[in-house]
Write a protein that holds these residues in place. Structure first.
Motif, short mmCIF file in Angstrom:
data_model
loop_
_atom_site.label_atom_id
_atom_site.label_comp_id
_atom_site.label_asym_id
_atom_site.label_seq_id
_atom_site.Cartn_x
_atom_site.Cartn_y
_atom_site.Cartn_z
N ASN A 1 -4.85 -4.15 -6.77
CA ASN A 1 -6.04 -3.69 -7.49
C ASN A 1 -6.85 -2.68 -6.69
O ASN A 1 -7.57 -1.87 -7.27
CB ASN A 1 -6.92 -4.88 -7.89
N SER A 2 -6.74 -2.72 -5.37
CA SER A 2 -7.47 -1.76 -4.55
C SER A 2 -6.83 -0.39 -4.62
O SER A 2 -7.45 0.60 -4.41
CB SER A 2 -7.50 -2.23 -3.09
N ILE B 1 -5.21 -8.52 -4.78
CA ILE B 1 -6.35 -7.75 -4.26
C ILE B 1 -5.86 -6.40 -3.77
O ILE B 1 -6.48 -5.37 -4.05
CB ILE B 1 -7.08 -8.52 -3.14
N PHE B 2 -4.75 -6.36 -3.07
CA PHE B 2 -4.22 -5.10 -2.56
C PHE B 2 -3.78 -4.18 -3.69
O PHE B 2 -4.07 -2.99 -3.67
CB PHE B 2 -3.06 -5.36 -1.58
N LYS C 1 -13.73 -12.33 0.27
CA LYS C 1 -13.54 -13.18 -0.90
C LYS C 1 -12.79 -14.48 -0.60
O LYS C 1 -12.47 -15.23 -1.52
CB LYS C 1 -12.78 -12.41 -1.98
N GLN D 1 -7.01 -1.00 4.83
CA GLN D 1 -8.22 -1.47 5.52
C GLN D 1 -9.27 -1.97 4.52
O GLN D 1 -9.86 -3.04 4.72
CB GLN D 1 -8.80 -0.36 6.39
N MET D 2 -9.48 -1.22 3.45
CA MET D 2 -10.47 -1.64 2.44
C MET D 2 -10.07 -2.97 1.81
O MET D 2 -10.92 -3.84 1.57
CB MET D 2 -10.60 -0.58 1.35
N ALA D 3 -8.78 -3.12 1.53
CA ALA D 3 -8.32 -4.34 0.87
C ALA D 3 -8.46 -5.55 1.79
O ALA D 3 -8.84 -6.63 1.33
CB ALA D 3 -6.87 -4.17 0.42
N LYS E 1 -11.93 -6.73 1.68
CA LYS E 1 -12.14 -7.49 0.45
C LYS E 1 -11.57 -8.90 0.57
O LYS E 1 -12.21 -9.87 0.15
CB LYS E 1 -11.48 -6.79 -0.74
N CYS F 1 0.83 -1.21 0.00
CA CYS F 1 0.00 0.00 0.00
C CYS F 1 0.86 1.26 0.00
O CYS F 1 0.57 2.21 -0.73
CB CYS F 1 -0.93 0.01 1.21
N ASP G 1 -5.92 3.74 4.47
CA ASP G 1 -7.30 3.58 4.00
C ASP G 1 -7.43 2.40 3.03
O ASP G 1 -8.33 1.57 3.15
CB ASP G 1 -7.80 4.86 3.33
N VAL G 2 -6.51 2.34 2.08
CA VAL G 2 -6.53 1.25 1.11
C VAL G 2 -6.25 -0.08 1.80
O VAL G 2 -6.88 -1.09 1.50
CB VAL G 2 -5.50 1.51 -0.02
#
Length: 78
Positions: free
Chosen positions: A77-78, A74-75, A57, A48-50, A53, A33, A45-46
């Motif tokens: 792409n986030s 996933i990280f 998933k 936590q969001m990742a 996800k 990140c 922020d990214v």
């Protein structure tokens, strides 16, 4: 590390397994990140969001290839 049991336990909602997975992966994924974002606040922020996800998933992971590689994708792409 053998992720198969941890993944199964996470899918079944085991909070200890979720924490263990988070603790194992978080240093590497935070580095990802920080590499892609302009500030540490954006990176957090990214991050936590990742992770949300990833946990959402986990049931879709098909155990082909590297689990860390799947998480990293996933990280990124986030």
């Amino acid at each position: 590390m053998d992720y198969e049991k941890i993944i199964k336990d996470c899918i079944n909602g085991n909070p200890r397994a979720q924490r263990e997975l988070f603790d194992v992966l978080s240093p590497k994924m935070m580095t990802v990140c920080l590499r892609y974002m302009d500030s540490s606040d954006e990176a957090e922020d990214v991050f936590q969001m990742a992770f949300v996800k990833v946990f959402g998933k986990l049931a879709e992971y098909n155990h082909n290839g590297s689990f860390e590689g799947w998480v990293r994708r996933i990280f990124v792409n986030s």
